[in-house]
Design a protein around this motif. Structure first.
Motif, short mmCIF file in Angstrom:
data_model
loop_
_atom_site.label_atom_id
_atom_site.label_comp_id
_atom_site.label_asym_id
_atom_site.label_seq_id
_atom_site.Cartn_x
_atom_site.Cartn_y
_atom_site.Cartn_z
N PRO A 2 29.87 44.26 49.88
CA PRO A 2 30.89 44.08 48.86
C PRO A 2 32.13 44.89 49.17
CG PRO A 2 29.17 45.55 48.07
CD PRO A 2 28.70 45.01 49.38
N ALA A 3 33.25 44.44 48.62
CA ALA A 3 34.49 45.17 48.78
C ALA A 3 34.63 46.17 47.65
CB ALA A 3 35.67 44.19 48.75
N ARG A 4 34.86 47.46 47.99
CA ARG A 4 34.98 48.49 46.98
C ARG A 4 36.44 48.89 46.80
NH1 ARG A 4 30.50 50.37 44.95
NH2 ARG A 4 28.52 49.92 45.98
N LEU A 235 45.48 29.78 52.79
CA LEU A 235 45.41 29.33 54.18
C LEU A 235 44.61 30.32 55.02
CD1 LEU A 235 46.15 27.52 56.54
CD2 LEU A 235 48.38 28.67 56.65
N ALA A 236 44.89 31.62 54.85
CA ALA A 236 44.16 32.64 55.61
C ALA A 236 42.67 32.57 55.29
CB ALA A 236 44.71 34.02 55.29
N ARG A 237 42.35 32.40 54.02
CA ARG A 237 40.94 32.30 53.63
C ARG A 237 40.26 31.12 54.31
NH1 ARG A 237 40.16 30.16 47.92
NH2 ARG A 237 39.85 28.25 49.10
N GLN A 238 40.94 29.99 54.36
CA GLN A 238 40.37 28.81 55.00
C GLN A 238 40.16 29.04 56.49
OE1 GLN A 238 43.38 26.00 53.84
NE2 GLN A 238 42.36 25.47 51.92
N LEU A 239 41.13 29.68 57.14
CA LEU A 239 41.01 29.95 58.57
C LEU A 239 39.86 30.91 58.86
CD1 LEU A 239 44.81 30.33 59.41
CD2 LEU A 239 43.30 28.45 60.13
N ILE A 240 39.76 31.95 58.05
CA ILE A 240 38.69 32.93 58.23
C ILE A 240 37.33 32.28 58.03
CG2 ILE A 240 37.66 35.05 57.29
CD1 ILE A 240 40.58 35.92 56.63
N ALA A 241 37.24 31.39 57.04
CA ALA A 241 35.97 30.70 56.78
C ALA A 241 35.56 29.82 57.96
CB ALA A 241 36.09 29.85 55.52
N ARG A 242 36.55 29.39 58.77
CA ARG A 242 36.25 28.56 59.95
C ARG A 242 35.97 29.40 61.18
NH1 ARG A 242 40.73 25.08 58.18
NH2 ARG A 242 41.97 25.74 60.00
N GLY A 243 36.01 30.73 61.02
CA GLY A 243 35.68 31.61 62.13
C GLY A 243 36.85 32.15 62.91
N PRO A 273 39.79 40.72 53.61
CA PRO A 273 39.48 39.64 54.55
C PRO A 273 38.22 39.91 55.37
CG PRO A 273 41.82 40.15 54.59
CD PRO A 273 41.18 41.21 53.76
N ALA A 274 38.00 41.18 55.74
CA ALA A 274 36.81 41.51 56.53
C ALA A 274 35.54 41.24 55.74
CB ALA A 274 36.87 42.97 56.96
N ASN A 275 35.53 41.60 54.46
CA ASN A 275 34.36 41.35 53.64
C ASN A 275 34.16 39.84 53.44
OD1 ASN A 275 35.04 44.34 52.13
ND2 ASN A 275 32.95 43.88 52.70
N TYR A 276 35.27 39.13 53.27
CA TYR A 276 35.17 37.68 53.10
C TYR A 276 34.61 37.05 54.38
CZ TYR A 276 36.42 32.85 52.19
OH TYR A 276 36.38 31.49 52.01
N ALA A 277 35.08 37.51 55.53
CA ALA A 277 34.58 36.98 56.80
C ALA A 277 33.09 37.24 56.95
CB ALA A 277 35.35 37.61 57.97
N ALA A 278 32.65 38.43 56.55
CA ALA A 278 31.22 38.76 56.65
C ALA A 278 30.39 37.85 55.76
CB ALA A 278 31.00 40.22 56.27
#
Length: 281
Positions: A2-4, A235-243, A273-278
């Motif tokens: 989780p992000a703190r 857009l960043a979230r979508q890109l991160i979700a794609r790896g 973004p790092a937590n979202y990527a994880a």
């Protein structure tokens, strides 16, 4: 992980087992600024109390209340007191609810709007909690049971807490004004990373910068810069979700650097973004 946010709590986006759906688990005293989501949001307040203001007016939600938000609906959010609040949330791709509405009403595609920002509906709470548990605990779920839980939640949501209508309505402004702002909004949506200026958008619309700024905020609830920043986060979230790597996602989404993206991500989503990527791995 989780992000703190220091002592202010945490926001976590666990992997969701349902295509087209994202999950959020939050326990925080953070106050979120005015923003919007690109999806329908449905959630339950687990503890504490929450208040927000949007185009549907100021509302308060307390433990066991269900909270709902429409795509593009500008709102803020803060705790009722220093103890903060906790909530679980599911975000649905708009097409999921639009398709369900068409199927339920046996009509062509409809425009769906969730009508209540807050509802005390024990059945909706039960249906949400059942689906949420299946969505974030994929090892314990049955595909058929999960699909049934999704259908039953959406069916109740649409029948009790939504309106469905034909698309193509021009609201709030005159038809020509709506078309003008829709074009400016589409320019940002099509390429959030583009270095557009207010003058660029105004020149294309054939109006002054002041007229554009006022009309854009009136129609969307956000000024153009804030709207573009939000679209860059999406857009960043979508890109991160794609790896895509964090640095590459930041550059592709138009941020000055990765730190700039992180600040915007946390400000609007409450998670790094790092937590979202994880969570997406």
């Amino acid at each position: 992980m989780p992000a703190r946010d220091g002592t202010r709590g945490r926001v976590h986006m666990p992997r969701c087992a349902i295509a087209g759906v994202e999950a959020t688990v939050a326990e925080t005293a953070r106050a979120f600024p005015r923003h919007s989501h690109d999806r329908f949001g449905v959630g339950v307040i687990v503890s504490g109390g929450h208040k927000s203001a949007s185009g549907r007016g100021p509302v308060e939600a307390r433990m066991n209340d269900t909270i709902m938000v429409n795509p593009g609906e500008v709102h803020d959010g803060s705790p009722l007191d220093e103890r903060g609040r906790a909530w679980h949330m599911l975000y649905f791709e708009p097409s999921m609810l639009v398709s369900a509405a068409a199927e339920l009403n046996a009509t062509e595609a409809r425009e769906v709007e969730l009508t209540q920002p807050v509802a005390h509906d024990p059945l909706l709470k039960h249906l949400f909690e059942r689906l949420f548990a299946m969505a974030v605990q994929p090892s314990a779920r049955d595909d058929l049971a999960c699909e049934q839980a999704l259908v039953e939640l959406v069916a109740h949501l649409l029948s009790a807490h939504a309106t469905c209508r034909a698309t193509g309505h021009a609201r709030m402004l005159g038809t020509s004004s709506v078309a003008t702002i829709a074009h400016a909004k589409a320019r940002i949506d099509d390429d959030p990373a583009a270095p557009l200026t207010l003058a660029d958008l105004a020149d294309e619309a054939g109006i002054s910068r002041f007229q554009l700024l006022r009309a854009f905020a009136h129609e969307t609830g956000l000024p153009p810069h804030a709207y573009r920043m939000q679209r860059r986060v999406v857009l960043a979230r979508q890109l991160i979700a794609r790896g895509v790597s964090l640095a590459d996602a930041a550059a592709a989404a138009g941020f000055a650097d990765q730190s700039h993206m992180t600040r915007a991500f946390v400000r609007l989503l409450g998670v790094t973004p790092a937590n979202y990527a994880a969570a997406m791995r």
